[in-house]
Design a protein around this motif. Structure first.
Motif, mmCIF file in Angstrom:
data_model
loop_
_atom_site.group_PDB
_atom_site.id
_atom_site.type_symbol
_atom_site.label_atom_id
_atom_site.label_comp_id
_atom_site.label_asym_id
_atom_site.label_seq_id
_atom_site.Cartn_x
_atom_site.Cartn_y
_atom_site.Cartn_z
ATOM 1 N N VAL A 113 0.456 -1.308 0.277
ATOM 2 C CA VAL A 113 -0.049 0.403 -0.270
ATOM 3 C C VAL A 113 1.139 1.398 -0.143
ATOM 4 C CG1 VAL A 113 -2.001 1.560 0.951
ATOM 5 C CG2 VAL A 113 -1.583 -1.326 1.145
ATOM 6 N N TRP A 114 0.396 2.203 -0.820
ATOM 7 C CA TRP A 114 1.326 3.507 -1.040
ATOM 8 C C TRP A 114 0.770 3.950 0.250
ATOM 9 C CZ3 TRP A 114 5.316 5.667 -3.941
ATOM 10 C CH2 TRP A 114 6.137 5.097 -4.850
ATOM 11 N N LEU A 115 1.331 4.743 0.999
ATOM 12 C CA LEU A 115 0.480 5.415 2.233
ATOM 13 C C LEU A 115 1.965 6.563 2.417
ATOM 14 C CD1 LEU A 115 -0.523 2.975 4.579
ATOM 15 C CD2 LEU A 115 -1.928 4.242 3.284
ATOM 16 N N GLN A 116 0.589 8.503 3.022
ATOM 17 C CA GLN A 116 1.773 9.266 3.339
ATOM 18 C C GLN A 116 2.669 9.157 4.916
ATOM 19 O OE1 GLN A 116 -0.343 12.627 2.980
ATOM 20 N NE2 GLN A 116 1.307 13.834 1.537
ATOM 21 N N GLY A 117 4.056 9.497 4.601
ATOM 22 C CA GLY A 117 4.217 9.375 6.610
ATOM 23 C C GLY A 117 5.030 10.450 6.829
ATOM 24 N N SER A 118 4.848 10.556 8.206
ATOM 25 C CA SER A 118 5.154 11.515 9.144
ATOM 26 C C SER A 118 5.609 13.078 8.207
ATOM 27 C CB SER A 118 5.787 11.453 10.140
ATOM 28 O OG SER A 118 6.539 11.215 9.773
ATOM 29 N N ASP A 119 6.618 12.337 7.350
ATOM 30 C CA ASP A 119 7.515 13.047 6.442
ATOM 31 C C ASP A 119 6.543 13.363 5.468
ATOM 32 O OD1 ASP A 119 7.740 10.850 4.764
ATOM 33 O OD2 ASP A 119 9.830 11.311 4.801
ATOM 34 N N ASN A 120 6.113 13.690 4.948
ATOM 35 C CA ASN A 120 4.745 13.520 3.752
ATOM 36 C C ASN A 120 4.511 13.017 2.719
ATOM 37 O OD1 ASN A 120 2.727 15.644 5.782
ATOM 38 N ND2 ASN A 120 4.022 17.386 5.229
ATOM 39 N N VAL A 121 5.877 12.232 3.216
ATOM 40 C CA VAL A 121 6.759 11.121 1.291
ATOM 41 C C VAL A 121 5.678 10.540 1.387
ATOM 42 C CG1 VAL A 121 8.475 10.687 0.358
ATOM 43 C CG2 VAL A 121 9.062 12.899 1.821
ATOM 44 N N TRP A 122 5.194 9.986 0.064
ATOM 45 C CA TRP A 122 4.064 8.667 0.205
ATOM 46 C C TRP A 122 5.951 7.894 0.150
ATOM 47 C CZ3 TRP A 122 -1.123 8.191 0.483
ATOM 48 C CH2 TRP A 122 -1.463 9.428 0.031
ATOM 49 N N MET A 123 5.246 6.636 0.148
ATOM 50 C CA MET A 123 6.394 5.296 -0.241
ATOM 51 C C MET A 123 4.965 4.303 0.176
ATOM 52 S SD MET A 123 9.382 4.211 1.985
ATOM 53 C CE MET A 123 8.931 3.385 3.813
ATOM 54 N N PRO A 124 5.449 2.973 -0.567
ATOM 55 C CA PRO A 124 5.038 1.417 -1.037
ATOM 56 C C PRO A 124 5.223 0.679 0.733
ATOM 57 C CG PRO A 124 6.497 1.220 -2.627
ATOM 58 C CD PRO A 124 6.585 3.456 -1.790
ATOM 59 N N THR A 125 4.437 -0.137 1.120
ATOM 60 C CA THR A 125 4.605 -0.935 2.758
ATOM 61 C C THR A 125 4.135 -1.699 2.635
ATOM 62 O OG1 THR A 125 5.036 1.443 3.468
ATOM 63 C CG2 THR A 125 4.882 -0.275 5.363
ATOM 64 N N ASN A 126 4.474 -3.163 2.755
ATOM 65 C CA ASN A 126 3.950 -3.995 3.041
ATOM 66 C C ASN A 126 3.437 -3.980 4.465
ATOM 67 O OD1 ASN A 126 7.216 -5.622 1.847
ATOM 68 N ND2 ASN A 126 4.415 -6.122 1.141
#
Length: 636
Positions: A478-491
């Motif tokens: 799932v591509w989600l936005q992290g605390s740094d506002n950067v989108w990244m895919p995560t398992n």
């Protein structure tokens, strides 16, 4: 050890071609005068799965529309659109867009870069036969077929009449369109050609719900233009061989629609150019078949952002597909074994280098039928290797049991997988996104159990099906936005989706009147289990309740249809959601028979209730709008 294991399986494929088949199975289509062999994996091996076909009446009404229009109004797919003419993606049974494979002439056309397929860029005119297969089908079609498969096929050219068809259309927001189609041939060879062009200013008015005053505004930077050509040839090279070839060229030029919360118009544009080709050779005789398939998919996406030039980029992908499959008929049964090789490449301004991978898959299907023809069972397995790394073997078991004349019980269980895309793994870090080279492949299983009733009376035909399903996915990407506002895919740890699908088709003839009613309802409970704020959340953009319905009436040369499309609330992040909506379309077609030709006039009122809604957050959809078309068919 893994390599030796895979080579041993490969040896089985080579050996199996020396086996001699026996009697022709009753399930195998054969030559009947000019009729060609139809060797479809869907019909023979998707046993136990629910398969729905788009309605021909709806396809007639939407001949100037896109595949997105056809599937959103006439199927159980959940279609998500970034504004009219914008990127249109879909999901099935609570999965993501990447979890539903899209097959064209037996080739998976999902992009290796993002697994995407844009339904808005595909004209409904090009596809005479659209089917949606529900449930996991990883053994049949490989990586990504975890929630289902969309099958896009042309008609059997030998069964189509020779004719020339030309059409023009015009719709609201200055939307002209034109298309032409030709089919010509005989019992030995047939050729079809289709071309289309469409453009739109797409400057519709909408209520801006992002503003406190809900002001009425006019959409900006949302226009598009598109054109495409599709050619198809069927050649009966001998009494027991068949060669088919298809070539599809497409251009799509789209302004990126301005989101509702922005205070100034966007100026970004995106141009998609696609070439796809497929060649299939089929040989059959003495209870055996050999299918050889070659495919190529070339895609270029050029994105230009005039406000933030650093966001601009060019993306290019190439997929080469080769597949050989043999089938042996043993009494009532069919045994199929095949080998698939796919070469994928991706080049992007967002990658550090050009990415490539080689995928090699071995698969086998066993189709069994009881002596009384009541029970049909298919057992299938698939093993795939990517760049020398062997994935876990996947399997499927499906059965149909005819309990009595109108009632059939259906069941299916399968193990499936999806490998990460190039974007998932390799996107170079920027201020808004980055890839994750440590991603694991998704894996999981799905199962469904259903009942189907098909009954014909003197003047009425009824088809009803109900299916309960469950899908479990480990390492869901799932591509989600992290605390740094950067989108990244995560398992994410676990994705679980379960629900119920109901579908009814009913037709009734009364005198010169023919009435039709199609109804579908989905209940989907789709959850992520993870260690962040998304834990326990409904999957984004998946409504728990959704409904499609169409009522049609035909009298002599007039056909009228009313469609209804409803979706419940949908979360677009962990806490915020879109409101439910119900939209309705009214369509009519009038055929004027001429001496050797037919003139058809169509008219459509879309969103007849002026509903304000969004299928993707902050992308406005138009209120009531109109479309008219004129089509001329002549036999040649």
């Amino acid at each position: 050890m893994h390599l030796r294991y895979f080579l041993a399986n490969l040896l089985v494929v080579v050996t199996i071609h020396s086996f001699t088949g026996q009697n022709t199975s009753g399930n195998e289509d054969i030559w009947l005068n000019e009729v060609t062999v139809r060797s479809q994996r869907l019909e023979e091996f998707a046993i136990g799965a629910m398969v729905e076909k788009t309605d021909t009446t709806l396809a007639l009404m939407l001949a100037n529309g896109s595949l997105s229009d056809l599937l959103s109004l006439g199927s159980n797919l959940q279609v998500k659109t970034y504004g009219p003419g914008g990127l249109s993606t879909f999901s099935l049974r609570g999965g993501g867009n990447a979890h539903t494979a899209v097959m064209w002439n037996g080739i998976n056309i999902q992009s290796p870069m993002n697994s995407g397929v844009n339904l808005s860029a595909m004209p409904a005119l090009f596809f005479k036969d659209v089917k949606i297969q529900h449930g996991g089908a990883g053994t049949l079609y490989g990586s990504g077929a975890m929630s289902g498969v969309v099958h896009l096929n042309g008609e059997n050219l030998f069964l189509r009449p020779n004719q020339l068809s030309a059409a023009v259309g015009y719709g609201s927001f200055f939307t002209p369109s034109a298309n032409i189609a030709l089919k010509n041939g005989n019992e030995r060879k047939a050729f079809a050609f289709a071309a289309f062009a469409k453009k739109s200013d797409n400057d519709f008015e909408f209520i801006n719900t992002a503003r406190m005053d809900r002001a009425v505004q006019r959409q900006q930077n949302a226009g598009y233009s598109q054109a495409g050509i599709l050619t198809d040839a069927h050649i009966r090279t001998s009494d027991n061989t068949m060669l088919t070839a298809a070539l599809w060229l497409q251009h799509f030029d789209k302004e990126i629609q301005t989101q509702m919360f922005k205070t100034r118009p966007d100026t970004a544009v995106q141009i998609d150019n696609t070439l796809m080709g497929a060649v299939n050779f089929k040989w059959f005789g003495n209870g055996k078949q050999l299918n050889i398939k070659q495919g190529i998919i070339v895609n270029e996406v050029d994105y230009t952002d005039y406000i933030i030039p650093t966001n601009s980029g060019n993306n290019q992908s190439l997929s080469l597909v080769s597949e050989v499959e043999s089938r042996i008929n043993i009494n009532r049964h069919i045994w199929s074994v095949g080998l698939n090789y796919t070469r994928e490449q991706g080049k992007s301004d967002g990658y550090r280098t050009t990415e490539s991978r080689d995928r090699l898959a071995l698969f086998s299907f066993l189709h069994l039928k009881s002596r009384d023809n009541k029970l049909t069972t298919v057992l299938s397995v698939r093993d795939e290797m990517t760049n020398g790394e062997l994935h876990p073997m996947v399997f499927a078991l499906g059965s149909d049991y005819k309990l009595y004349a109108p009632l059939t019980l259906k069941g299916n269980i399968s193990k499936n997988y999806r490998i990460p895309t190039f974007n998932d793994l390799n996107w170079a870090e920027s201020s808004y996104a980055r890839g994750n080279p440590n991603l694991k492949a998704e894996s999981g299983w799905s199962g469904d159990l259903g009942v189907a009733i098909d009954k014909n009376y003197a003047h009425t035909a009824v088809s009803v099906s109900a299916t309960a399903f469950i899908t479990h996915v480990e390492n869901w990407i799932v591509w989600l936005q992290g605390s740094d506002n950067v989108w990244m895919p995560t398992n994410k740890k676990t994705g679980m989706s379960r629900g119920i699908e109901f579908r009814m088709q009913n037709s009734h003839k009364s005198g010169s009147n023919l009435f039709g009613l199609n109804l579908s309802y989905n209940y989907i409970h789709s959850r992520l289990r993870t260690d962040d704020i998304y834990d326990g959340s409904q999957m984004t953009y998946i409504p728990r309740h959704s409904t499609n319905a169409m009522f049609s009436w035909n009298l002599h040369n007039i056909t009228t249809a009313f469609t209804l499309n409803a979706a419940g609330e949908r979360y677009y992040d962990a806490t915020n959601k879109l409101e439910p909506y119900i939209t309705g379309d009214l369509m009519t077609a009038y055929k004027v028979p001429l001496s050797a030709s037919t003139l058809t006039v169509t008219f459509r009122i879309a969103n007849i209730w002026n509903t304000t809604y969004q299928t993707t957050a902050w992308y406005a959809m138009p209120n009531r709008h109109y479309e008219a078309g004129l089509r001329y068919n002549i036999k040649i």
